[in-house]
Scaffold this active site. Structure first.
Site: not given
Ligand code: GLU
Length: 489
Positions: A253-255, A15, A257
Site C-alpha cells: 500500500s501507498k501508506r 493522487t 511506502g
C-alpha cells in the site's frame, strides 16, 4: 450486453504517483478492451478536490505512455463522450439525481431541519435509511425550499427488506441484505456529486461495458447496482481484482511506502519487465509461459482467469524477470541505459579511456537490475583496497603464497606482449599455463584478483585485462606483487 463494443475505462484519482495496484488496474483494463478489439478510455476522477495533487495528472499520462497503454479517448485527446475529467462534468449529475427523486429512488434531505435520522443512525451504528416520518415532503415544499436557497443533500433510497445480488466476474455472486445498504449521498450540499454517484453516471454515459477495479470497491458494488437498476440502465460487467500483498499478512500500500511505478524505475527496473510482472499479479495464462510482450498479453489475456486469491508481490521474481528483459535488449540499448551509471562511477578520464561498449557486453548478461551496475564496475575506475585473502581459492588451490610467483611470471610475459587484444592475451597466458604445467585457475585466479581487487567480476582475467589496457593491467599486477611480497615478509 452481447454484441456491444467493449469499452473499458481507467479512472484514476490524481493522487500523485502510480501505485503498482493502480497500474495493474490500468493494464487489465487496457487488456480487456484490446483483447476484444474495443476501446480503452481514460477518465480522471478528481471530484475529491481535497485529495488533488498538483502534477498528478501528468504522472498518469506519462505512465500510460511509457508502458504503452495507449488510450483511445481521454482528456488529452478528446472523444465522443467527453469531457473526460470529472470536475469538468460537474453540471451533469444533479439532473440525474433529480430523475431518481422523480422516480422515488432518491430523496432530498434539507438542512433547515435537524437531521434526527442521522443522529439516531450514528448512535445506533446503523446505516442511514429513509424514514417516512422525517423525510416525507411534498413537491411544493421542495420547490419552496429550493427557491429559498435551503441547502440539501440528495440520498439514494434503498429498500429495507430483501436482498441485492450482484455478479462479479471474479468473485462470483455476492449477496447483501438490503437492510445493510446505506442510503448513500448522491449529491452533496455543495451541489457536487459524491464520488460513487459520479462514477456510476459517468460509466453509463461513457458506455462502459466492463468495470475493472481493486477489490476494495467490492463492498460498494451493491449500491452501484441499485443505482443502475433505479435508472433502468444496463449493469456493466464487474471485474474486481484481488489485493496485492507484500507478504502473507500485509497489503502492498501507498501508506506503507510500497512500490510505485516510479520507484521501480528509479531502482533500475525496465518498464517492460514491470508491466510483464504485474500482468501476472493475479492472472495466469494457464501455461508455464512467464515472459510476455504487451502484444502477447493482449492476445492471451482472458479476464476470466484472474484469480481471486491475493497476489504476492515477489521481489525475487521481479528481479529475475528484469534480468531476462535486460538480456534481451539489443546491446546498443543496454549500453545507453548503462551509460548514466558509468558516468556516475568513472572519472572523466576513464570515461574517455575505457572501452565502455566492451564493459556493456560483459555486464548485460550479469545484471538483474540496472542499479547493480556501479558495484560491479567500480574497480575499472580504480583498484580498490583489497585483502590478500582474496587470492585464496580452494578449488583452484591458489593462495597468497603461490600467487606471488605466478604473478611474477605473468608480469614479464604480458610486458612483452605487443598485441593487447583479447585473443592474444588469451593465447599468451595459455602458453604460460602449459609451460608451468598447472591448472588454468592457478594462473587465471591471481591475475583476475590483481586486476580487480574483487571476489567476483563481470568477465574473467582476459576480458578485464583487455578493457583495462596494457599499462593499467601491468600496473595492477605489479601492485599485486608488491602487496603479496610485503605481506609475506
Ligand atoms: N477513482 C478510483 C481510484 O482511483 C477508481 C474507482 C473505479 O475504478 O471505479 O481508485
Amino acid at each position: 450486453m452481447a454484441g456491444r463494443e467493449v469499452r473499458t475505462r481507467f479512472a484514476p484519482s490524481p493522487t500523485g504517483y502510480m501505485h503498482i495496484g493502480n497500474l495493474r488496474t490500468a493494464l487489465y483494463t487496457y487488456l480487456i478492451a484490446k483483447h476484444e478489439g474495443g476501446k480503452f478510455i481514460l477518465r480522471i476522477e478528481d471530484t475529491d478536490q481535497q485529495r488533488y495533487v498538483e502534477g498528478a495528472v501528468d504522472v498518469i499520462y506519462k505512465t500510460l505512455e511509457m508502458t504503452g497503454l495507449k488510450h483511445d479517448e481521454g482528456p488529452d485527446i478528446g472523444g465522443p463522450v467527453g469531457p473526460y475529467i470529472q470536475s469538468e462534468r460537474k453540471g451533469f449529475y444533479l439532473d440525474y439525481a433529480k430523475q431518481l427523486v422523480e422516480k422515488g429512488e432518491a430523496y432530498y434531505v434539507f438542512s433547515d431541519k435537524q437531521d434526527v435520522v442521522a443522529e439516531i443512525c450514528e448512535k445506533e451504528q446503523k446505516p442511514y435509511k429513509y424514514n417516512a416520518e422525517y423525510h416525507t415532503i411534498t413537491k411544493e415544499e421542495i420547490e419552496e425550499k429550493l427557491a429559498a436557497g435551503v441547502s440539501y443533500v440528495i440520498r439514494q433510497k434503498n429498500p429495507t427488506e430483501g436482498e441485492t445480488i450482484f455478479e462479479d466476474e471474479i468473485y462470483g455472486a455476492i449477496k447483501v441484505e438490503n437492510s445493510e445498504l446505506e442510503d448513500m449521498i448522491l449529491i452533496k450540499s455543495d451541489g457536487l456529486p459524491t464520488y460513487n454517484f459520479a462514477n456510476v453516471v459517468d460509466d453509463h454515459l461513457m458506455g462502459i461495458t466492463h468495470v475493472v477495479r481493486g477489490n476494495e470497491y467490492l463492498s460498494s458494488a451493491p449500491k452501484y447496482n441499485r443505482l443502475y437498476d433505479a435508472f433502468g440502465w444496463p449493469v456493466p460487467t464487474y471485474v474486481h481484482c484481488p489485493p496485492i500483498m507484500k507478504d502473507a499478512h500485509q497489503k502492498l500500500s501507498k501508506r506503507n511506502g510500497d512500490a510505485s511505478f516510479e520507484d521501480l524505475l528509479a531502482k533500475g527496473y525496465l518498464k517492460e519487465a514491470v508491466v510483464n510482472f504485474i500482468a501476472l499479479l493475479g492472472w495466469s495464462p494457464g501455461t508455464d509461459q512467464e515472459i510476455f510482450s504487451l502484444e502477447e498479453l493482449v492476445e492471451k489475456f482472458d479476464y476470466r482467469h484472474i484469480n481471486k486469491s491475493p497476489a504476492i508481490f515477489d521481489d525475487v521474481k521481479l528481479k529475475w524477470m528484469n534480468g531476462e528483459y535486460i538480456k534481451k535488449l539489443p546491446l546498443e540499448d543496454f549500453h545507453n541505459k548503462a551509460l548514466p551509471y558509468y558516468e556516475e562511477v568513472f572519472s572523466r578520464e576513464n570515461m574517455g579511456k575505457l572501452d565502455l561498449m566492451k564493459i556493456s557486453e560483459l555486464l548485460q548478461t550479469r545484471v538483474e537490475l540496472l542499479n547493480e551496475i556501479p558495484e560491479k564496475i567500480d574497480f575499472f575506475d580504480a583498484l580498490p583496497e583489497y585483502d590478500s585473502a582474496l587470492y585464496i581459492h580452494k578449488r583452484m588451490k591458489t593462495n597468497p603464497e603461490n600467487s606471488l610467483p605466478t604473478l611474477e611470471k605473468v608480469l614479464p610475459t604480458l610486458e612483452n606482449l605487443e598485441d593487447w587484444s583479447l585473443d592474444s592475451i588469451h593465447d599468451t597466458i595459455f602458453n604460460l599455463i602449459s609451460e608451468m604445467e598447472v591448472k588454468n585457475g592457478v594462473v587465471l585466479w591471481p591475475i583476475r584478483t590483481a586486476l580487480s581487487g574483487k571476489k567476483s567480476t563481470p568477465g574473467g582475467a582476459f576480458e578485464l585485462a583487455e578493457i583495462l589496457g596494457k599499462e593499467e593491467s601491468l600496473r595492477r599486477i605489479k601492485a599485486g606483487i608488491e602487496k603479496l611480497k610485503n605481506e609475506q615478509n
